[in-house]
Design an enzyme around this catalytic site. Structure first.
Site, PDB file in Angstrom:
ATOM      1  N   VAL A 162      36.731  34.722  42.739  1.00 23.22           N
ATOM      2  CA  VAL A 162      37.222  33.642  41.890  1.00 23.22           C
ATOM      3  C   VAL A 162      38.649  33.262  42.280  1.00 23.22           C
ATOM      4  O   VAL A 162      39.002  32.080  42.321  1.00 23.22           O
ATOM      5  CB  VAL A 162      37.179  34.055  40.405  1.00 23.22           C
ATOM      6  CG1 VAL A 162      37.684  32.932  39.506  1.00 23.22           C
ATOM      7  CG2 VAL A 162      35.763  34.464  40.010  1.00 23.22           C
ATOM      8  N   GLU A 163      39.460  34.263  42.568  1.00 24.41           N
ATOM      9  CA  GLU A 163      40.879  34.023  42.834  1.00 24.41           C
ATOM     10  C   GLU A 163      41.118  33.357  44.186  1.00 24.41           C
ATOM     11  O   GLU A 163      41.889  32.413  44.292  1.00 24.41           O
ATOM     12  CB  GLU A 163      41.647  35.357  42.788  1.00 24.41           C
ATOM     13  CG  GLU A 163      41.860  35.906  41.390  1.00 24.41           C
ATOM     14  CD  GLU A 163      42.894  35.106  40.605  1.00 24.41           C
ATOM     15  OE1 GLU A 163      43.563  34.247  41.207  1.00 24.41           O
ATOM     16  OE2 GLU A 163      43.032  35.346  39.397  1.00 24.41           O
ATOM     17  N   SER A 164      40.482  33.873  45.225  1.00 22.72           N
ATOM     18  CA  SER A 164      40.860  33.457  46.583  1.00 22.72           C
ATOM     19  C   SER A 164      39.694  33.325  47.546  1.00 22.72           C
ATOM     20  O   SER A 164      39.921  33.108  48.739  1.00 22.72           O
ATOM     21  CB  SER A 164      41.837  34.482  47.160  1.00 22.72           C
ATOM     22  OG  SER A 164      41.179  35.742  47.319  1.00 22.72           O
TER      23      SER A 164
END
Length: 567
Positions: A162-164
């Site tokens: 989700v983040e990166s």
């Protein structure tokens, strides 16, 4: 060093009583009757429920063993992997996904339109998931092991997606960097260094430790509510607390789904839940997860001092890009003189690296060049021209300060290979961003020196480009301050509407040639695109390859190049 199997441990190192515990776990009497015992063709598929039942039996037995041996949680996780690697009749062949499922703790039965929307997106983009999970193979085992060691929900191991998208070099418009997307202030709070040589936010080990510690603290702050903790990881604890207080004051529910939060945060938690649902039951959504081995991908080797990364890659018998991908925290051509003095290398190459490192003379860890100081030189200008730092030059020459005299001799630490060998260093990655060709950006490349009063917004308006584009070309975020004198690369579109007819007609008279190109060490799609004045998307289309995958040296590409003349 080769791993020691549990068969050997039980035979040679354990008391008879503990050896019986080990052997008792692998007898046929302990195998759940529901499991299929044969691997012959036509064997029915083992259901998720059956696999979970087998693992529940295994987990109970292994926990007892760990208690008897007095192992730490990290040792437990590593030895669990060793145990599973040999022929254990209690277990079918489990990969890292199976192991991860056993630590899932969140409520994944939630039905909400926001979750459904994210599920639909993932299901419609299976190539994206394949690309992300392929990238995750280097890091996933370590993340899962650390999540288990801290007894956290296994779903957190999916948060870097989700983040990166599991890209350790990711840098967002909000100044967040790395796989776990730390902003500078939070990174500093958790003791992660960030200087010219090293950015701990990108370091696989340091950032994972900090991220999981941070999530654990947030969970405690929000009294065990993991959805609140996840929302706070994205938007800040204060933002979530304020929203909770407002709902409480208005007599509304305070669960995550009832809170008014930033749009990004309201989509953030559903993204993780949707991913966890897919991982838990991919067949339900018509997906097949790429298997990930339940074995360590990398080993940590103590280098004890600074070393050139090209030299280290050679000693480990791996490519320089592989070394950078495992050690993305190192921003330049060498490890930091201040540490951490360690490198991650593929586990199969660790013995080779250790052996070669021990025989390498200290003088050959870095490249060196003698330099005669000229009139007007400063230590800063010399360091910049040699891609080094004043501190490193001072240390190499045992200098107390930056004072130098014309005619004096300096020993300069320099890269041992050409710039192309360090393609994933911060400087080379920035050059790739700045080297976007005209056909891709539709602009004219100019060098601009920042003046007092300039901002990303004012410059973007002047040159008719986006603020995020402008910041990205210069390795910055739109919120970063611009200091007078700083040099920027701008692909300006301001003059596009005033191009002369002659220029247009010239650009129309193109002669396209089919060119064969063999990928070289250090090449990337962006680098090749810039060299031949084509776009990454065009190369990917011509060769039917995924633009998100890494090229291999020796790989053949077909390009269609305009050979009209100078452009």
């Amino acid at each position: 060093m080769p791993l020691i199997s549990y068969k050997k441990i039980s035979t040679f190192f354990l008391p008879a009583s503990l050896a019986m515990v080990l052997t008792g776990c692998v007898t046929s009497q302990n195998k759940p009757q529901s499991l299929v015992e044969t691997t012959e063709p036509g064997t029915p598929i083992v259901s998720a429920e059956q696999r979970f039942a087998a693992l529940e039996t295994y987990r109970a037995q292994s926990q007892q063993l760990v208690s008897d041996l007095g192992l730490s949680s990290v040792e437990h996780a590593d030895r669990q992997t060793q145990w599973r690697s040999w022929d254990n009749p209690v277990l079918p062949d489990f990969d890292l996904w199976d192991r991860l499922l056993q630590s899932f703790k969140l409520d994944l039965d939630v039905e909400h339109p926001r979750v459904t929307a994210q599920l639909n997106w993932y299901v419609k983009h299976p190539r994206y998931l394949e690309r992300v999970f392929t990238r995750a193979e280097r890091y996933m085992y370590h993340v899962v092991t650390q999540v288990e060691a801290k007894n956290l929900p296994g779903e957190l191991a999916l948060l870097p997606v989700v983040e990166s998208a599991f890209d350790p070099f990711a840098y967002s418009h909000g100044r967040a960097s790395g796989m776990w997307q730390f902003i500078p202030s939070t990174a500093k709070y958790f003791g992660m260094d960030n200087d010219w040589w090293y950015d701990g936010r990108r370091d696989v080990i340091d950032s994972t430790e900090a991220a999981l510690s941070y999530l654990d603290r947030l969970n405690q702050r929000f009294e065990g509510d993991w959805l609140h903790a996840l929302a706070a990881y994205n938007s800040g604890g204060g933002t979530v607390s304020i929203s909770i207080r407002k709902n409480r004051k208005s007599g509304k529910n305070t669960d995550f789904w009832s809170l008014k939060l930033p749009d990004e945060t309201e989509a953030y938690v559903p993204k993780l839940i949707a991913l966890a649902k897919l991982v838990k039951n991919p067949e339900k959504y018509g997906l097949t997860l790429r298997p990930i081995s339940n074995q360590p991908y990398f080993a940590v080797v103590n280098t004890k001092a600074q070393i050139d990364l090209a030299q280290a890659a050679k000693l480990a018998d791996i490519s320089i890009n592989e070394l950078y991908l495992l050690n993305p925290g190192f921003s330049q051509w060498a490890t930091s003189p201040d540490g951490p003095h360690r490198l991650l290398v593929p586990i199969d190459n660790a013995d080779t690296f250790n052996r070669n490192l021990k025989t390498l003379p200290a003088s050959e860890r870095l490249g060196w060049q003698r330099y005669s100081v000229k009139s007007g030189d400063s230590l800063i200008s010399i360091a910049k021209s040699f891609r080094s730092t004043p501190e490193l030059i001072r240390n190499a020459n045992q200098m107390r300060n930056n004072s130098i005299r014309a005619g004096s001799k300096l020993l300069i630490p320099i890269p041992k290979a050409s710039a192309s060998h360090y393609a994933l260093s911060s400087g080379q990655r920035l050059k790739v961003k700045q080297g976007y060709d005209r056909s891709h950006t539709g602009g004219d490349k100019i060098e601009y020196q920042v003046k007092k009063g300039d901002s990303f917004w004012s410059l973007s308006r002047k040159h008719k480009v986006g603020t995020r584009e402008l910041a990205s070309w210069n390795g910055m975020a739109p919120t970063d301050p611009l200091m007078p004198g700083k040099k920027l690369i701008i692909w300006s579109k301001a003059n596009q509407t005033t191009k002369s007819i002659a220029q247009r007609s010239s650009s129309d008279r193109k002669v396209i040639r089919r060119v064969g190109y063999k990928v070289r060490q250090g090449d990337s799609l962006a680098r090749i695109a810039g060299k031949f004045n084509v776009s990454v998307r065009q190369i990917a289309s011509w060769n039917k390859i995924d633009s998100g995958k890494y090229l291999q040296p020796g790989q053949s590409l077909t390009l269609y190049v305009d050979v009209t003349g100078n452009r």
